[in-house]
Design an enzyme around this catalytic site. Structure first.
Site, PDB file in Angstrom:
ATOM      1  N   CYS A 131      33.114  41.568 129.465  1.00  0.00           N
ATOM      2  CA  CYS A 131      34.340  42.112 130.055  1.00  0.00           C
ATOM      3  C   CYS A 131      35.266  41.027 130.590  1.00  0.00           C
ATOM      4  O   CYS A 131      36.382  41.300 130.991  1.00  0.00           O
ATOM      5  CB  CYS A 131      33.991  43.082 131.176  1.00  0.00           C
ATOM      6  SG  CYS A 131      33.014  42.337 132.487  1.00  0.00           S
ATOM      7  N   CYS A 168      42.846  45.057 129.584  1.00  0.00           N
ATOM      8  CA  CYS A 168      42.322  46.250 130.258  1.00  0.00           C
ATOM      9  C   CYS A 168      41.163  45.864 131.180  1.00  0.00           C
ATOM     10  O   CYS A 168      41.127  46.244 132.351  1.00  0.00           O
ATOM     11  CB  CYS A 168      41.865  47.262 129.212  1.00  0.00           C
ATOM     12  SG  CYS A 168      41.362  48.845 129.893  1.00  0.00           S
TER      13      CYS A 168
HETATM   14  S1  SF4 Z   1      35.324  48.301 129.143  1.00  0.00           S
HETATM   15 FE1  SF4 Z   1      37.164  47.108 129.595  1.00  0.00          FE
HETATM   16  S2  SF4 Z   1      38.554  47.638 127.874  1.00  0.00           S
HETATM   17 FE2  SF4 Z   1      37.011  49.257 127.957  1.00  0.00          FE
HETATM   18  S3  SF4 Z   1      37.927  50.857 129.268  1.00  0.00           S
HETATM   19 FE3  SF4 Z   1      36.602  49.556 130.558  1.00  0.00          FE
HETATM   20  S4  SF4 Z   1      37.988  48.083 131.441  1.00  0.00           S
HETATM   21 FE4  SF4 Z   1      39.045  48.963 129.672  1.00  0.00          FE
END
Ligand code: SF4
Length: 250
Positions: A237, A130
């Protein structure tokens, strides 16, 4: 001696960048934050530098320093599509207040989202992917043509950042961390001196602010970033993983 004029980093290889970073730290590693920004943007990498900002809890200080040196320095803002509404509003407010003229809001590739995260729930099953799709890929596109980028990371934030240097190798690019040695006290004093507005969520218990699903309040005594990906081993991240060995935001 590695030459310090690094205007064509993209034409070099990672080993050369690492040598150049060592030389930069040896020669300039102790300069203050504003001088580091001026040196990077005006002398070392003119036209090939940018600030990557989350417009998060303590982003205002670095944004102010950059605006003071040159308000036209590009500011890359990663809008993951999962940010707090307060962060979007804060970006708009700070941009206007500081007179920043080149804030670039970067978003994920819709096709990648449709393929991998059609129900916006990927953060639950595969947060690394993600973050990769929503942050790392858009950032890589935004950094095309950039040799050096500023980050707002500080040593005090958590154990992974405790040894952060001013200059840091990042593949064929260089990260510059002007606030690496700053403390919470330093940040607060600077923000007060320049009347910088606080992110509205700080007063609600969020000293570090990312995406809504992956950000929680932090208790007294916890690391600043303890509320990020709480309950998971994940601490970054992915944007800053290689330099910290074990895992930016921004
Ligand atoms: S922090 Fe990373 S895993 Fe969480 S919603 Fe944002 S992009 Fe997605």
């Amino acid at each position: 001696m590695v030459p310090l004029d690094a205007r064509a980093l993209s034409e070099t290889d990672e080993a050369v960048v690492a040598d150049r970073v060592a030389a930069l730290n040896a020669r300039f590693g102790q300069v203050d934050a504003r001088d580091a920004i001026a040196l990077t943007s005006l002398e070392l990498f003119p036209g090939r530098n940018a600030l990557v900002s989350s417009f998060g809890a303590d982003s205002a200080v670095l944004l102010h320093l950059v605006a003071d040196v040159d308000p036209s320095i590009p500011v890359i803002f990663l809008d993951t599509g999962r940010l707090f509404a307060e962060t979007i509003e804060y970006r708009t407010r700070l941009t206007e207040q500081l007179g920043l003229t080149d804030v670039r809001t970067v978003t994920p590739d819709p096709a990648r989202l449709a393929e991998n995260d059609p129900h916006r729930a990927l953060w639950m099953t595969n947060p690394d992917l993600c973050c990769h799709i929503r942050k790392a890929e858009p950032l890589e596109r935004a950094l095309e043509g950039i040799d050096a980028w500023f980050t707002g990371r500080k040593r005090f934030q958590n154990a992974q950042r405790a040894t952060l240097r001013l200059f840091e190798a990042d593949g064929k690019r260089i990260k510059v961390n002007p606030l690496a040695s700053w403390s919470i006290v330093d940040l607060k004093a600077y923000a007060e001196r320049h009347d910088l507005p606080e992110h509205p969520l700080v007063a609600k218990g969020y000293p570090s602010i990312g995406c809504v699903p992956c950000t929680s309040r932090v208790a007294v005594g916890e690391d600043q970033r303890a509320g990020r990906w709480r309950g998971l081993s994940k601490t970054e991240c992915g944007i800053h993983v290689p330099a910290e060995a074990d895992g930016s935001g921004i």
